[in-house]
Motif scaffolding. Sequence first.
Motif, mmCIF file in Angstrom:
data_model
loop_
_atom_site.group_PDB
_atom_site.id
_atom_site.type_symbol
_atom_site.label_atom_id
_atom_site.label_comp_id
_atom_site.label_asym_id
_atom_site.label_seq_id
_atom_site.Cartn_x
_atom_site.Cartn_y
_atom_site.Cartn_z
ATOM 1 N N ASN A 41 0.835 -1.209 0.000
ATOM 2 C CA ASN A 41 0.000 0.000 0.000
ATOM 3 C C ASN A 41 0.870 1.259 0.000
ATOM 4 O OD1 ASN A 41 -2.025 -1.812 0.232
ATOM 5 N ND2 ASN A 41 -2.717 -1.203 2.267
ATOM 6 N N LEU A 42 1.918 1.209 0.804
ATOM 7 C CA LEU A 42 2.803 2.371 0.936
ATOM 8 C C LEU A 42 3.467 2.696 -0.401
ATOM 9 C CD1 LEU A 42 3.831 4.279 3.191
ATOM 10 C CD2 LEU A 42 5.788 2.745 3.444
ATOM 11 N N ARG A 43 3.934 1.655 -1.088
ATOM 12 C CA ARG A 43 4.619 1.859 -2.375
ATOM 13 C C ARG A 43 3.630 2.379 -3.434
ATOM 14 N NH1 ARG A 43 9.527 1.345 -1.820
ATOM 15 N NH2 ARG A 43 10.401 -0.073 -0.293
ATOM 16 N N ARG A 44 2.380 1.912 -3.345
ATOM 17 C CA ARG A 44 1.353 2.384 -4.301
ATOM 18 C C ARG A 44 1.121 3.885 -4.121
ATOM 19 N NH1 ARG A 44 -4.016 2.760 -3.709
ATOM 20 N NH2 ARG A 44 -3.916 1.705 -1.706
ATOM 21 N N ILE A 45 1.017 4.326 -2.864
ATOM 22 C CA ILE A 45 0.791 5.756 -2.596
ATOM 23 C C ILE A 45 2.034 6.562 -3.007
ATOM 24 C CG2 ILE A 45 0.352 7.481 -0.778
ATOM 25 C CD1 ILE A 45 -2.071 5.635 -1.465
ATOM 26 N N ALA A 46 3.227 6.004 -2.723
ATOM 27 C CA ALA A 46 4.468 6.713 -3.078
ATOM 28 C C ALA A 46 4.561 6.917 -4.601
ATOM 29 C CB ALA A 46 5.673 5.938 -2.566
ATOM 30 N N LEU A 47 4.173 5.884 -5.347
ATOM 31 C CA LEU A 47 4.217 5.979 -6.818
ATOM 32 C C LEU A 47 3.239 7.038 -7.318
ATOM 33 C CD1 LEU A 47 5.760 4.446 -9.000
ATOM 34 C CD2 LEU A 47 3.769 2.966 -9.290
ATOM 35 N N TYR A 48 2.053 7.040 -6.713
ATOM 36 C CA TYR A 48 1.023 8.022 -7.062
ATOM 37 C C TYR A 48 1.546 9.447 -6.818
ATOM 38 C CZ TYR A 48 -3.857 9.298 -7.766
ATOM 39 O OH TYR A 48 -5.012 9.800 -8.279
ATOM 40 N N CYS A 49 2.228 9.624 -5.666
ATOM 41 C CA CYS A 49 2.777 10.943 -5.314
ATOM 42 C C CYS A 49 3.860 11.351 -6.315
ATOM 43 C CB CYS A 49 3.390 10.917 -3.917
ATOM 44 S SG CYS A 49 2.180 10.757 -2.612
ATOM 45 N N GLU A 50 4.697 10.393 -6.688
ATOM 46 C CA GLU A 50 5.809 10.707 -7.590
ATOM 47 C C GLU A 50 5.281 11.222 -8.929
ATOM 48 O OE1 GLU A 50 8.566 7.495 -8.076
ATOM 49 O OE2 GLU A 50 9.756 8.583 -9.563
ATOM 50 N N LYS A 51 4.129 10.659 -9.350
ATOM 51 C CA LYS A 51 3.586 11.054 -10.654
ATOM 52 C C LYS A 51 3.106 12.500 -10.666
ATOM 53 C CE LYS A 51 2.431 6.513 -12.426
ATOM 54 N NZ LYS A 51 1.478 5.425 -12.252
ATOM 55 N N ALA A 52 2.786 13.060 -9.476
ATOM 56 C CA ALA A 52 2.232 14.423 -9.425
ATOM 57 C C ALA A 52 3.223 15.451 -9.959
ATOM 58 C CB ALA A 52 1.811 14.767 -7.998
ATOM 59 N N LYS A 53 4.442 15.480 -9.385
ATOM 60 C CA LYS A 53 5.430 16.504 -9.785
ATOM 61 C C LYS A 53 6.806 15.911 -10.051
ATOM 62 C CE LYS A 53 3.055 20.429 -9.033
ATOM 63 N NZ LYS A 53 2.951 21.636 -9.773
ATOM 64 N N GLY A 54 6.883 14.570 -10.086
ATOM 65 C CA GLY A 54 8.170 13.933 -10.363
ATOM 66 C C GLY A 54 9.115 13.883 -9.175
ATOM 67 N N VAL A 55 8.621 14.238 -7.970
ATOM 68 C CA VAL A 55 9.487 14.167 -6.789
ATOM 69 C C VAL A 55 9.263 12.806 -6.131
ATOM 70 C CG1 VAL A 55 10.179 15.307 -4.637
ATOM 71 C CG2 VAL A 55 9.122 16.661 -6.463
ATOM 72 N N LYS A 56 10.320 11.994 -6.046
ATOM 73 C CA LYS A 56 10.168 10.613 -5.538
ATOM 74 C C LYS A 56 10.139 10.613 -4.016
ATOM 75 C CE LYS A 56 12.514 6.113 -6.006
ATOM 76 N NZ LYS A 56 11.545 5.243 -6.566
ATOM 77 N N PRO A 57 9.052 10.134 -3.415
ATOM 78 C CA PRO A 57 9.023 10.051 -1.948
ATOM 79 C C PRO A 57 9.934 8.946 -1.433
ATOM 80 C CG PRO A 57 6.801 9.983 -2.857
ATOM 81 C CD PRO A 57 7.749 9.769 -3.995
ATOM 82 N N LEU A 58 10.335 9.091 -0.180
ATOM 83 C CA LEU A 58 11.044 8.023 0.518
ATOM 84 C C LEU A 58 9.979 7.203 1.242
ATOM 85 C CD1 LEU A 58 13.692 6.751 1.664
ATOM 86 C CD2 LEU A 58 13.496 8.394 3.550
ATOM 87 N N ALA A 59 9.859 5.922 0.883
ATOM 88 C CA ALA A 59 8.865 5.051 1.535
ATOM 89 C C ALA A 59 9.570 4.249 2.624
ATOM 90 C CB ALA A 59 8.231 4.126 0.506
ATOM 91 N N ILE A 60 9.113 4.400 3.859
ATOM 92 C CA ILE A 60 9.745 3.703 4.991
ATOM 93 C C ILE A 60 8.734 2.735 5.593
ATOM 94 C CG2 ILE A 60 10.920 3.962 7.213
ATOM 95 C CD1 ILE A 60 11.476 6.910 6.435
ATOM 96 N N THR A 61 8.962 1.443 5.366
ATOM 97 C CA THR A 61 8.083 0.440 5.969
ATOM 98 C C THR A 61 8.511 0.277 7.424
ATOM 99 O OG1 THR A 61 7.998 -0.658 3.841
ATOM 100 C CG2 THR A 61 7.153 -1.892 5.720
ATOM 101 N N ALA A 62 7.631 0.629 8.343
ATOM 102 C CA ALA A 62 8.024 0.621 9.758
ATOM 103 C C ALA A 62 6.786 0.632 10.642
ATOM 104 C CB ALA A 62 8.875 1.855 10.069
#
Length: 253
Positions: A41-62
């Motif tokens: 789920n976290l990676r899916r949201i991170a990918l969605y965010c990256e598509k907005a402005k091309g800024v890659k989020p850091l996804a931390i599974t924790a």
Amino acid sequence: MEFNEKVVLITGASSGIGAATAIYLSKLSAKLALVGRKETNLRRIALYCEKAKGVKPLAITADVTDDGDAERIIRETVEHFGKLDVLVNNAGVIGMGGIKNSNMETYDKVMTTNMRSVYHLTMLAVPHLTESKGCIVNISSIASTKPSTMALAYNISKAAVDHFTKCVALELAADGIRVNSVNPGFVKSNLLRDIGLSDDQLELFVKNVVGNMPLKKPVEGDEVAALIAFLASDKAKSITGSHYVIDGGSLLR
Ligand SMILES: NC(=O)c1ccc[n+]([C@@H]2O[C@H](COP(=O)([O-])OP(=O)(O)OC[C@H]3O[C@@H](n4cnc5c(N)ncnc54)[C@H](OP(=O)(O)O)[C@@H]3O)[C@@H](O)[C@H]2O)c1
């Protein structure tokens, strides 16, 4: 609102309000560190965010309740982005029952997730927020002030978050750090999925809750996200120690 170059850490970003906040802030070009337990789920949201402005989020599974994970969350964020500007303490769970029909396992799980982890992550973030003159937004609930018989541990965990918000806001004001809370009413999310209701019971529960809301509609996740973004932005530079209710009028009753 400007979030260019701002590093925002959001716990519970894999679902619901946290995911909506991540998506909202990604459209404002924030640099995001996203925390959740469910990696897919976290990676899916991170990918969605990256598509907005091309800024890659850091996804931390924790797991925010694990002390080692809490330290890793702050360390990895600062190592990756070089700083921290905003901490959104959003991860939370609900546990059902009043004093006659709950148990200490529920109490411990709810208090550890909703309050202890907020205390710990805030403590770990303060040195970095002091450097950036940053801010904190805690996600509380209208349950913090509205008594109910259904979820005692949850209600008192959120009351604790409110008072924590005010005390820490007072303590950190001299360091230039602002601390506020957002207190939503009912928002459709996965929060109630774990409480053991069938789909039919859940639907009936939601219908009753929404029916009792003066505006007769659930609050949307991105409405809560917009409020979080406002409080985290420079537009709110004179606001600290406040609780912002967004509840479709629920507290009017
Ligand atoms: N929905 C509402 O009506 C409502 C109303 C008022 C306040 N709130 C508050 O809003 C916040 C977000 O809730 P939501 O409604 O968006 O619920 P949700 O959809 O269930 O999302 C909860 C998030 O918290 C994360 N989380 C829970 N325990 C965690 C842990 N130990 N470590 C790391 N992450 C953890 C979950 O991650 P995983 O799924 O990856 O484990 C998920 O991302 C909570 O603090 C809640 O109390 C919600």
